[in-house]
Enzyme design. Structure first.
Site, short mmCIF file in Angstrom:
data_model
loop_
_atom_site.label_atom_id
_atom_site.label_comp_id
_atom_site.label_asym_id
_atom_site.label_seq_id
_atom_site.Cartn_x
_atom_site.Cartn_y
_atom_site.Cartn_z
N TRP A 66 -49.64 -24.85 37.19
CA TRP A 66 -49.78 -26.13 37.91
C TRP A 66 -48.44 -26.75 38.26
O TRP A 66 -48.39 -27.67 39.08
CB TRP A 66 -50.59 -27.14 37.07
CG TRP A 66 -50.08 -27.30 35.66
CD1 TRP A 66 -50.56 -26.67 34.55
CD2 TRP A 66 -48.96 -28.10 35.23
NE1 TRP A 66 -49.81 -27.04 33.45
CE2 TRP A 66 -48.83 -27.92 33.83
CE3 TRP A 66 -48.07 -28.96 35.88
CZ2 TRP A 66 -47.84 -28.56 33.08
CZ3 TRP A 66 -47.08 -29.59 35.13
CH2 TRP A 66 -46.98 -29.40 33.75
N ASN A 67 -47.34 -26.30 37.64
CA ASN A 67 -46.10 -27.08 37.81
C ASN A 67 -45.46 -26.91 39.19
O ASN A 67 -44.78 -27.81 39.67
CB ASN A 67 -45.11 -26.80 36.68
CG ASN A 67 -44.67 -25.37 36.59
OD1 ASN A 67 -45.31 -24.48 37.17
ND2 ASN A 67 -43.60 -25.11 35.87
N GLU A 97 -44.24 -14.11 33.64
CA GLU A 97 -43.16 -15.11 33.61
C GLU A 97 -43.65 -16.21 32.67
O GLU A 97 -44.49 -17.02 33.04
CB GLU A 97 -42.90 -15.61 35.04
CG GLU A 97 -41.56 -16.28 35.19
CD GLU A 97 -41.67 -17.76 35.19
OE1 GLU A 97 -41.53 -18.35 34.09
OE2 GLU A 97 -41.89 -18.36 36.26
N LEU A 98 -43.12 -16.18 31.43
CA LEU A 98 -43.73 -16.96 30.36
C LEU A 98 -42.82 -18.12 29.92
O LEU A 98 -41.91 -18.50 30.64
CB LEU A 98 -44.08 -16.03 29.20
CG LEU A 98 -44.91 -14.80 29.61
CD1 LEU A 98 -45.15 -13.87 28.44
CD2 LEU A 98 -46.23 -15.21 30.25
N PRO A 112 -55.66 -20.24 41.02
CA PRO A 112 -54.67 -21.29 40.72
C PRO A 112 -55.06 -22.05 39.47
O PRO A 112 -56.23 -22.05 39.08
CB PRO A 112 -54.76 -22.19 41.96
CG PRO A 112 -56.13 -21.98 42.52
CD PRO A 112 -56.54 -20.57 42.14
N ALA A 113 -54.11 -22.75 38.88
CA ALA A 113 -54.40 -23.58 37.69
C ALA A 113 -55.48 -24.60 38.04
O ALA A 113 -55.53 -25.10 39.16
CB ALA A 113 -53.13 -24.29 37.26
N GLY A 124 -47.01 -18.67 33.12
CA GLY A 124 -47.65 -19.62 32.21
C GLY A 124 -47.15 -19.42 30.80
O GLY A 124 -46.04 -18.91 30.59
N GLU A 135 -41.27 -25.63 23.61
CA GLU A 135 -40.93 -26.16 24.93
C GLU A 135 -41.50 -27.58 25.05
O GLU A 135 -42.72 -27.75 24.91
CB GLU A 135 -41.60 -25.26 25.96
CG GLU A 135 -40.78 -24.87 27.11
CD GLU A 135 -41.51 -23.88 28.02
OE1 GLU A 135 -42.56 -23.33 27.64
OE2 GLU A 135 -41.01 -23.68 29.13
#
Ligand code: SIN
Length: 490
Positions: free
Chosen positions: A157-158, A259-260, A182-183, A237, A392
């Site tokens: 979502w970012n 891509e975490l 999508p999110a 995510g 994070e």
């Protein structure tokens, strides 16, 4: 209230096989504006049946799409790119409304996402293999690059536009077809983007979008993981979800790009240009309200420049304007939802309880228009015992750790299972090479806080994942290598 100059950009159904369709069960879920925490739209809430229909469409479209000359695929991508830019303002409004980032940043995201589409349109025509010197007379050895097949893209979502663009564009350039989810917080941007792909002339079934609520997402994703026709999964995510995808896709040995999560260190050495370092930290930490995987999570500042750096940083952070995208002056928008604000508050409370001092911020911002704001924050006296040093934060909080020597800071910077991005500021060329090589991350910003670009390979090491997005490496991730050996030529 979302008002667009081109209202047809708004879709609420899945795009499957070139048709806008309700979810099989006709279920829908609400899309919420993070600025007000109120629902303003609803979209299809899909299940495993819808997910499989999307794969049927993508699998049927694959043979013709993959055989299409690269130049034709490139031309379609270029048309898509032009349409994205032509609708920059509307797309930015959709992004701001469902994701919360200020309008200026949302416009930047449209351009950033579009740059991947243009880049991969150009790269599509440069796909090439090798002819290898023959080891045995009378044989020819050739290496071809072929598209992997149907790709499942699961996006966060970012960056509701940029992340899906940088997955779909290389997939299509390589000759793959796509099913994407999508999110649940930000489905409208992805649907608008897919509508523009259709308008650009993308054949039916080449791009399919399936939306699902948080509750129904596992049903959709698990259907794709179990389907042997899906040959690749690309995901941005969290690390726990990435590990789940890796485990579940093992049964059909799909190719994976993950891509975490990150836990980026940002190091300011005593020989750094402090003004440049403050600029770099402002750009990388406070972009998107600190809700990026690559934003610095731990800021290490050398003891001798610590106080001067903190003073300059705090001055800039105090000046940031917090507000919704509807306010032109807004620089920090609302966080995505209440869970996100709670996590930030928990990190700051934990840090303070363990000895950190709040220089500025450190609290929720109470606004009449909505509950999801958190004040841009600078903390000093951060230590490795605090939750924010190992998790994070994903919010506008800059915790400052004091350090005294290079070996110590490298050890601390690397003391994390994550390895996405790192940043450091120094003017000593020998140190620059030493530190750049010692940092265990996929990306390093050296005297630079804004590192992402379509021409660069974006991705991590360790538990931040594998695979690269952007650059020629980003195209390679959607292809496999086929070796041909032709004999009897002597
Ligand atoms: C991310 O947060 O995952 C992406 C950030 C970027 O592309 O800069």
């Amino acid at each position: 209230m979302l008002t667009l100059s081109e209202p047809t950009l708004l879709h609420s159904q899945n795009l499957i096989d070139g048709q806008w369709r309700d979810a099989g069960l006709r279920a829908r879920f609400a899309v919420t504006d993070p600025a007000t925490a109120e629902a303003f739209a609803n979209v299809a809430d899909s299940d495993a049946g819808d997910a499989s229909l999307a794969v049927d469409a993508a699998a049927a479209a694959f043979p013709a799409w993959s055989r299409r000359p690269a130049r034709e695929r490139a031309q379609l991508l270029k048309r898509w790119h032009a349409l994205i830019l032509a609708h920059e303002d509307d797309l930015a409004r959709i992004i701001s409304t469902e994701q919360g980032k200020p309008l200026k940043e949302a416009r930047g995201e449209v351009q950033y996402g579009a740059s991947y589409v243009e880049w991969f349109a150009e790269e599509a025509t440069r796909i090439c293999g090798d002819i290898v010197a023959e080891a045995v007379p009378g044989r020819k050895l050739l290496v071809l690059k072929e598209p992997v097949g149907v790709v499942a893209a699961i996006t966060p979502w970012n960056f509701p536009l940029a992340m899906i663009a940088r997955k779909i564009a290389p997939a299509l350039a390589a000759g793959c077809t796509v099913v994407a989810k999508p999110a649940e917080d930000t489905p409208l941007t992805a649907l608008a983007l897919a509508g523009l792909a259709q308008q650009a002339g993308m054949p039916k079934g080449v791009v399919n979008i399936v939306t699902a609520s948080r509750e129904h997402t596992p049903g959709v994703v698990d259907a794709w993981l179990a389907d042997s026709r899906v040959r690749k999964v690309t995901f941005t995510g969290s690390t726990p979800v990435g590990k789940h995808l890796a485990r579940e896709s093992a049964a059909t040995l799909k190719k994976l790009s993950l891509e975490l999560g990150g836990n980026a260190p940002f190091i300011v050495f005593d020989d750094a240009d402090l003004d440049a370092a403050v600029d770099g930290l402002m750009a990388s930490k406070f972009r998107n309200g600190g809700q990026t995987c690559v934003c610095p999570n731990r800021v290490y500042v050398h003891d001798t420049v610590h106080d001067a750096f903190v003073e300059r940083l705090a001055q800039r952070v105090r000046a940031l304007h917090v507000g919704p995208a509807t306010e032109d002056a807004a620089q920090i928008g609302p966080m995505i939802n209440a869970r996100a604000v709670d996590k930030i508050a928990r990190h700051v409370e934990d840090a303070v309880a363990r000895g950190a001092r709040v220089v500025t911020g450190g609290k929720r911002v109470r606004r009449a228009d909505g509950p999801n704001y958190y004040a841009p924050t600078v903390l000093v006296d951060a230590t490795p015992a605090m939750a924010l040093s190992c998790e994070e934060t994903f919010g506008p909080v800059a915790p400052i750790f004091r350090f005294r020597d290079e070996a110590e800071v490298i050890r601390d910077a690397n003391d994390t299972p994550f390895g996405l991005a790192a940043y450091f500021y120094s003017s000593d060329v020998r140190r620059i090479w030493r530190v750049a090589q010692a940092l265990e991350t996929g990306m390093v910003g050296i005297n630079e806080g804004a590192i992402a670009a379509e021409a660069a390979p974006f991705g991590g090491v360790k538990e931040s994942g594998y695979g690269r997005e952007g650059s020629r490496h980003g195209l390679d991730d959607y292809m496999h290598t086929k070796y041909l050996c032709q004999g009897q030529l002597g």
